[in-house]
Scaffold this motif. Structure first.
Motif, PDB file in Angstrom:
ATOM      1  N   ALA A  16     -18.928  30.017  -1.402  1.00  0.00           N
ATOM      2  CA  ALA A  16     -19.643  29.836  -2.585  1.00  0.00           C
ATOM      3  C   ALA A  16     -21.043  29.651  -2.585  1.00  0.00           C
ATOM      4  CB  ALA A  16     -18.973  28.636  -3.651  1.00  0.00           C
ATOM      5  N   ARG A  17     -21.133  28.629  -1.490  1.00  0.00           N
ATOM      6  CA  ARG A  17     -22.784  28.236  -1.166  1.00  0.00           C
ATOM      7  C   ARG A  17     -23.470  29.355  -0.777  1.00  0.00           C
ATOM      8  NH1 ARG A  17     -20.673  23.154   0.320  1.00  0.00           N
ATOM      9  NH2 ARG A  17     -20.691  23.970   2.457  1.00  0.00           N
ATOM     10  N   TYR A  18     -22.748  30.153   0.025  1.00  0.00           N
ATOM     11  CA  TYR A  18     -23.527  31.321   0.890  1.00  0.00           C
ATOM     12  C   TYR A  18     -23.869  32.152  -0.223  1.00  0.00           C
ATOM     13  CZ  TYR A  18     -23.968  35.600   3.397  1.00  0.00           C
ATOM     14  OH  TYR A  18     -24.646  36.810   3.959  1.00  0.00           O
ATOM     15  N   ILE A  19     -23.067  32.599  -1.393  1.00  0.00           N
ATOM     16  CA  ILE A  19     -23.112  33.455  -2.382  1.00  0.00           C
ATOM     17  C   ILE A  19     -24.344  33.202  -3.265  1.00  0.00           C
ATOM     18  CG2 ILE A  19     -22.183  34.556  -4.610  1.00  0.00           C
ATOM     19  CD1 ILE A  19     -19.439  34.525  -2.975  1.00  0.00           C
ATOM     20  N   VAL A  20     -24.300  31.894  -3.560  1.00  0.00           N
ATOM     21  CA  VAL A  20     -25.386  31.264  -4.354  1.00  0.00           C
ATOM     22  C   VAL A  20     -26.733  31.483  -3.759  1.00  0.00           C
ATOM     23  CG1 VAL A  20     -26.383  29.055  -5.696  1.00  0.00           C
ATOM     24  CG2 VAL A  20     -23.829  29.619  -5.491  1.00  0.00           C
ATOM     25  N   THR A  21     -26.770  31.092  -2.425  1.00  0.00           N
ATOM     26  CA  THR A  21     -28.033  31.274  -1.796  1.00  0.00           C
ATOM     27  C   THR A  21     -28.242  32.734  -1.628  1.00  0.00           C
ATOM     28  OG1 THR A  21     -27.380  29.553  -0.528  1.00  0.00           O
ATOM     29  CG2 THR A  21     -29.344  30.541   0.331  1.00  0.00           C
ATOM     30  N   THR A  22     -27.706  33.518  -1.417  1.00  0.00           N
ATOM     31  CA  THR A  22     -27.924  35.115  -1.063  1.00  0.00           C
ATOM     32  C   THR A  22     -28.479  35.533  -2.323  1.00  0.00           C
ATOM     33  OG1 THR A  22     -26.359  35.140   0.542  1.00  0.00           O
ATOM     34  CG2 THR A  22     -26.990  37.220  -0.232  1.00  0.00           C
ATOM     35  N   VAL A  23     -27.889  35.393  -3.429  1.00  0.00           N
ATOM     36  CA  VAL A  23     -28.001  36.019  -4.795  1.00  0.00           C
ATOM     37  C   VAL A  23     -29.320  35.261  -5.245  1.00  0.00           C
ATOM     38  CG1 VAL A  23     -27.500  36.271  -7.294  1.00  0.00           C
ATOM     39  CG2 VAL A  23     -25.447  36.503  -5.364  1.00  0.00           C
ATOM     40  N   GLY A  24     -29.512  33.983  -4.992  1.00  0.00           N
ATOM     41  CA  GLY A  24     -30.836  33.364  -5.500  1.00  0.00           C
ATOM     42  C   GLY A  24     -32.196  34.017  -4.551  1.00  0.00           C
ATOM     43  N   ASN A  25     -31.830  34.307  -3.354  1.00  0.00           N
ATOM     44  CA  ASN A  25     -32.825  34.779  -2.473  1.00  0.00           C
ATOM     45  C   ASN A  25     -33.209  36.267  -2.984  1.00  0.00           C
ATOM     46  OD1 ASN A  25     -33.191  32.436  -0.883  1.00  0.00           O
ATOM     47  ND2 ASN A  25     -31.974  33.394   0.688  1.00  0.00           N
ATOM     48  N   ALA A  26     -32.034  37.135  -3.373  1.00  0.00           N
ATOM     49  CA  ALA A  26     -32.233  38.547  -3.559  1.00  0.00           C
ATOM     50  C   ALA A  26     -32.833  38.618  -4.995  1.00  0.00           C
ATOM     51  CB  ALA A  26     -30.838  39.251  -3.630  1.00  0.00           C
ATOM     52  N   CYS A  27     -32.315  37.928  -6.044  1.00  0.00           N
ATOM     53  CA  CYS A  27     -32.584  37.969  -7.576  1.00  0.00           C
ATOM     54  C   CYS A  27     -33.461  36.742  -8.262  1.00  0.00           C
ATOM     55  CB  CYS A  27     -31.168  38.311  -8.167  1.00  0.00           C
ATOM     56  SG  CYS A  27     -30.366  39.784  -7.355  1.00  0.00           S
ATOM     57  N   GLY A  28     -33.568  35.726  -7.549  1.00  0.00           N
ATOM     58  CA  GLY A  28     -34.259  34.581  -7.925  1.00  0.00           C
ATOM     59  C   GLY A  28     -33.438  34.120  -8.992  1.00  0.00           C
ATOM     60  N   ILE A  29     -31.928  34.214  -8.867  1.00  0.00           N
ATOM     61  CA  ILE A  29     -31.114  33.869  -9.919  1.00  0.00           C
ATOM     62  C   ILE A  29     -29.924  33.032  -9.451  1.00  0.00           C
ATOM     63  CG2 ILE A  29     -29.325  34.563 -11.971  1.00  0.00           C
ATOM     64  CD1 ILE A  29     -31.069  37.145 -12.463  1.00  0.00           C
ATOM     65  N   TYR A  30     -29.668  31.475  -9.766  1.00  0.00           N
ATOM     66  CA  TYR A  30     -28.641  30.763  -9.131  1.00  0.00           C
ATOM     67  C   TYR A  30     -27.507  31.109  -9.959  1.00  0.00           C
ATOM     68  CZ  TYR A  30     -32.543  30.246  -5.734  1.00  0.00           C
ATOM     69  OH  TYR A  30     -33.463  30.554  -4.745  1.00  0.00           O
ATOM     70  N   LEU A  31     -26.617  31.140  -9.287  1.00  0.00           N
ATOM     71  CA  LEU A  31     -25.232  31.410 -10.141  1.00  0.00           C
ATOM     72  C   LEU A  31     -24.708  29.901  -9.898  1.00  0.00           C
ATOM     73  CD1 LEU A  31     -23.767  34.390  -8.382  1.00  0.00           C
ATOM     74  CD2 LEU A  31     -24.825  34.306 -10.583  1.00  0.00           C
ATOM     75  N   VAL A  32     -23.767  29.692 -11.183  1.00  0.00           N
ATOM     76  CA  VAL A  32     -23.250  28.191 -11.399  1.00  0.00           C
ATOM     77  C   VAL A  32     -21.805  28.642 -11.347  1.00  0.00           C
ATOM     78  CG1 VAL A  32     -22.801  26.452 -13.025  1.00  0.00           C
ATOM     79  CG2 VAL A  32     -25.218  27.564 -12.625  1.00  0.00           C
ATOM     80  N   PRO A  33     -21.122  27.866 -10.535  1.00  0.00           N
ATOM     81  CA  PRO A  33     -19.706  27.680 -10.593  1.00  0.00           C
ATOM     82  C   PRO A  33     -18.870  27.845 -12.084  1.00  0.00           C
ATOM     83  CG  PRO A  33     -20.504  26.337  -8.682  1.00  0.00           C
ATOM     84  CD  PRO A  33     -21.606  26.533  -9.774  1.00  0.00           C
ATOM     85  N   GLU A  34     -17.824  28.350 -12.051  1.00  0.00           N
ATOM     86  CA  GLU A  34     -17.097  28.223 -13.150  1.00  0.00           C
ATOM     87  C   GLU A  34     -15.818  27.116 -13.186  1.00  0.00           C
ATOM     88  OE1 GLU A  34     -16.032  31.817 -15.790  1.00  0.00           O
ATOM     89  OE2 GLU A  34     -13.875  30.832 -15.430  1.00  0.00           O
ATOM     90  N   PRO A  35     -15.165  27.051 -12.072  1.00  0.00           N
ATOM     91  CA  PRO A  35     -14.019  26.143 -12.258  1.00  0.00           C
ATOM     92  C   PRO A  35     -14.625  24.607 -11.908  1.00  0.00           C
ATOM     93  CG  PRO A  35     -13.939  27.952 -10.318  1.00  0.00           C
ATOM     94  CD  PRO A  35     -15.281  27.948 -10.907  1.00  0.00           C
ATOM     95  N   THR A  36     -13.724  24.033 -12.459  1.00  0.00           N
ATOM     96  CA  THR A  36     -14.083  22.343 -12.028  1.00  0.00           C
ATOM     97  C   THR A  36     -13.847  22.191 -10.493  1.00  0.00           C
ATOM     98  OG1 THR A  36     -13.043  21.900 -14.370  1.00  0.00           O
ATOM     99  CG2 THR A  36     -13.293  20.112 -12.798  1.00  0.00           C
ATOM    100  N   LEU A  37     -14.822  21.687 -10.094  1.00  0.00           N
ATOM    101  CA  LEU A  37     -14.790  21.236  -8.814  1.00  0.00           C
ATOM    102  C   LEU A  37     -14.817  19.717  -8.467  1.00  0.00           C
ATOM    103  CD1 LEU A  37     -17.692  23.559  -7.454  1.00  0.00           C
ATOM    104  CD2 LEU A  37     -15.415  24.045  -7.438  1.00  0.00           C
ATOM    105  N   VAL A  38     -13.957  19.188  -7.868  1.00  0.00           N
ATOM    106  CA  VAL A  38     -13.936  17.868  -7.493  1.00  0.00           C
ATOM    107  C   VAL A  38     -13.982  17.434  -5.848  1.00  0.00           C
ATOM    108  CG1 VAL A  38     -12.424  15.764  -7.821  1.00  0.00           C
ATOM    109  CG2 VAL A  38     -12.359  17.842  -9.342  1.00  0.00           C
ATOM    110  N   GLY A  39     -15.032  16.696  -5.635  1.00  0.00           N
ATOM    111  CA  GLY A  39     -15.346  16.168  -4.385  1.00  0.00           C
ATOM    112  C   GLY A  39     -16.094  17.321  -3.572  1.00  0.00           C
ATOM    113  N   LEU A  40     -16.512  18.389  -4.304  1.00  0.00           N
ATOM    114  CA  LEU A  40     -17.192  19.737  -3.394  1.00  0.00           C
ATOM    115  C   LEU A  40     -18.411  20.020  -3.895  1.00  0.00           C
ATOM    116  CD1 LEU A  40     -14.101  21.941  -3.436  1.00  0.00           C
ATOM    117  CD2 LEU A  40     -14.937  21.068  -1.515  1.00  0.00           C
ATOM    118  N   GLU A  41     -19.430  20.160  -2.984  1.00  0.00           N
ATOM    119  CA  GLU A  41     -20.765  20.572  -3.646  1.00  0.00           C
ATOM    120  C   GLU A  41     -20.987  22.027  -3.370  1.00  0.00           C
ATOM    121  OE1 GLU A  41     -23.223  18.856  -4.937  1.00  0.00           O
ATOM    122  OE2 GLU A  41     -22.001  17.053  -5.041  1.00  0.00           O
ATOM    123  N   VAL A  42     -21.281  22.749  -4.418  1.00  0.00           N
ATOM    124  CA  VAL A  42     -21.863  24.151  -4.197  1.00  0.00           C
ATOM    125  C   VAL A  42     -23.123  24.435  -4.257  1.00  0.00           C
ATOM    126  CG1 VAL A  42     -21.284  26.395  -5.113  1.00  0.00           C
ATOM    127  CG2 VAL A  42     -19.612  25.055  -4.869  1.00  0.00           C
TER     128      VAL A  42
END
Ligand SMILES: Cc1cc2nc3c(=O)[nH]c(=O)nc-3n(C[C@H](O)[C@H](O)[C@H](O)COP(=O)(O)OP(=O)(O)OC[C@H]3O[C@@H](n4cnc5c(N)ncnc54)[C@H](O)[C@@H]3O)c2cc1C
Length: 367
Positions: free
Chosen positions: A341-367
């Motif tokens: 998930a972090r890889y996808i956020v970074t790659t999309v951020g670098n390519a498009c300048g848009i940072y995707l936000v996860p939809e599921p509830t994450l517990v004890g995990l950082e994306v």
């Protein structure tokens, strides 16, 4: 001790410190009061289809809600109010309403999980969302353990969010009431989602038979791995992993012309001005700040991450049917899911300048 790898559809995660199952609302209320008197560390659980917990588990008691029951509360010629207990299966409720000949939930066929959790992120699909038909919830407020009915307009329902998801409101959804419409003609709500009305061979805004709509939605969902199916490895997921981002029109204009986009508010009307007034264009037109929803799936593929992608040695992969879902290909860890998930956020951020936000509830995990 039961682990989240058995309790969630992503099949990852360690164990909770405590775990109790409740089959009736009365037991659930009493259990919550008892647990809340002992600890602040607790968590509600429905079908585990929108939840990803760290491999180390959580130091909290899980209240697993498996309460059942559907009641027709009020039938006034035009609307039928249907109340379901939180632990009812969402899709069982949808199928029940269709069998009863009432419309309003049919495009939400096939979404996994419980009725109680449907409100948490205001589930939506194929042109409808829970907020379209929601009347109120029966809520057990934390920490007071007061039980009250909260009307839909106090729940801050938005795109995959609510006051319960943002924790403005803490507690347990005990039951949910919907207002649905008797379909005396057997027809669905007007169909607004292009893939769906095309699949049914009708025009935008037209209706189709209730059962046909359910069948078409289930088929579309299955083609994307979005129906839980033990035979489909692409359905071992938490559904869409990222929210479709909402950006200003100005940002959306920076993307290629074929990037799918939808106006969040009604599309601004054309402004007709005498040429002499061309310098006085209304600010909404010149500022380019109208909110526009983009397709996170499109952004991911545009950024160079294809369907089926995984990081070297990882058992977490992008679904081979839908680039918006992260799947567990068998034996993945929560850490591997979060890493992808972090890889996808970074790659999309670098390519498009848009940072995707996860939809599921994450517990004890950082994306
Ligand atoms: C294959 C697949 C497809 C999906 N497709 C869609 C889709 O099309 N549209 C969509 O919107 N979602 C979709 N989802 C996401 C998910 O199905 C929904 O968000 C669903 O409502 C989650 O229900 P659940 O009972 O499994 O919730 P859980 O995963 O058990 O819980 C999710 C969150 O809600 C809280 N919660 C659960 N029950 C309660 C309660 N009674 N009271 C208070 N808090 C509670 C939990 O603490 C947790 O924070 C999909 C998921 C999968 C796996």
């Amino acid at each position: 001790m039961t682990s989240f790898s058995e309790l969630t559809t992503m099949r990852v995660g360690g164990s909770p410190a405590g775990y109790e199952v409740f089959h009736t609302t009365r037991e659930l209320v009493a259990g919550a009061q008892r647990i809340w008197a002992e600890t602040d560390a607790w968590m509600a659980l429905g079908g585990g289809s929108n939840l990803i917990v760290a491999d180390s588990g959580i130091d909290a008691t899980v209240l697993h809600i498996q309460t059942r029951g559907v009641t027709v509360k009020k039938a006034t010629g035009k609307k039928v109010q249907i109340h379901a207990e939180a632990g009812e299966g969402w899709d069982d409720l949808v199928a029940h309403t269709i069998a009863q000949g009432v419309r309003g939930l049919e495009t939400l066929s096939g979404i996994p999980g419980s009725v109680g959790a449907s409100v948490i992120q205001n589930i939506g699909a194929y042109g409808a969302e829970v907020s379209d038909t929601l009347v109120s919830i029966d809520f057990l407020e934390y920490p007071s353990a007061q039980r009250r009915t909260i009307p839909a307009d106090e729940l801050e329902l938005g795109l995959r969010t609510s006051a319960v998801k943002t924790e403005t409101l803490r507690g347990i959804v005990l039951g949910v009431t919907f207002a649905l419409e008797p379909a005396t003609d057997g027809q669905s709500i007007p169909l607004l989602y292009e893939q769906l009305y095309r699949a049914l061979g009708v025009a935008e805004g037209e209706r189709a038979g209730l059962a046909d709509v359910r069948e078409a939605v289930l088929a579309l969902r299955a083609s994307k791995g979005m129906v839980l199916d033990p035979r489909d490895p692409d359905s071992v997921s938490a559904g869409s992993f990222f929210l479709n981002p909402i950006v200003s029109e100005k940002v959306a204009r920076g993307l290629p012309a074929d990037a799918p986009r939808w106006w969040v508010e009604p599309e601004p009307e054309d402004v007709v001005l005498p040429l002499a007034e061309k310098d006085n264009l209304p600010s909404t037109v010149s500022a380019g700040d109208m909110p526009v929803k983009l397709s996170a799936a499109w952004l991911i593929e545009y950024s160079g991450i294809p369907k089926g992608f995984s990081l070297p040695g990882s058992k977490a992969a992008v679904s081979s049917k839908h680039s918006l879902a992260i799947t567990n290909r068998g034996g993945a860890t929560a850490a591997e899911v979060a890493e992808l998930a972090r890889y996808i956020v970074t790659t999309v951020g670098n390519a498009c300048g848009i940072y995707l936000v996860p939809e599921p509830t994450l517990v004890g995990l950082e994306v």
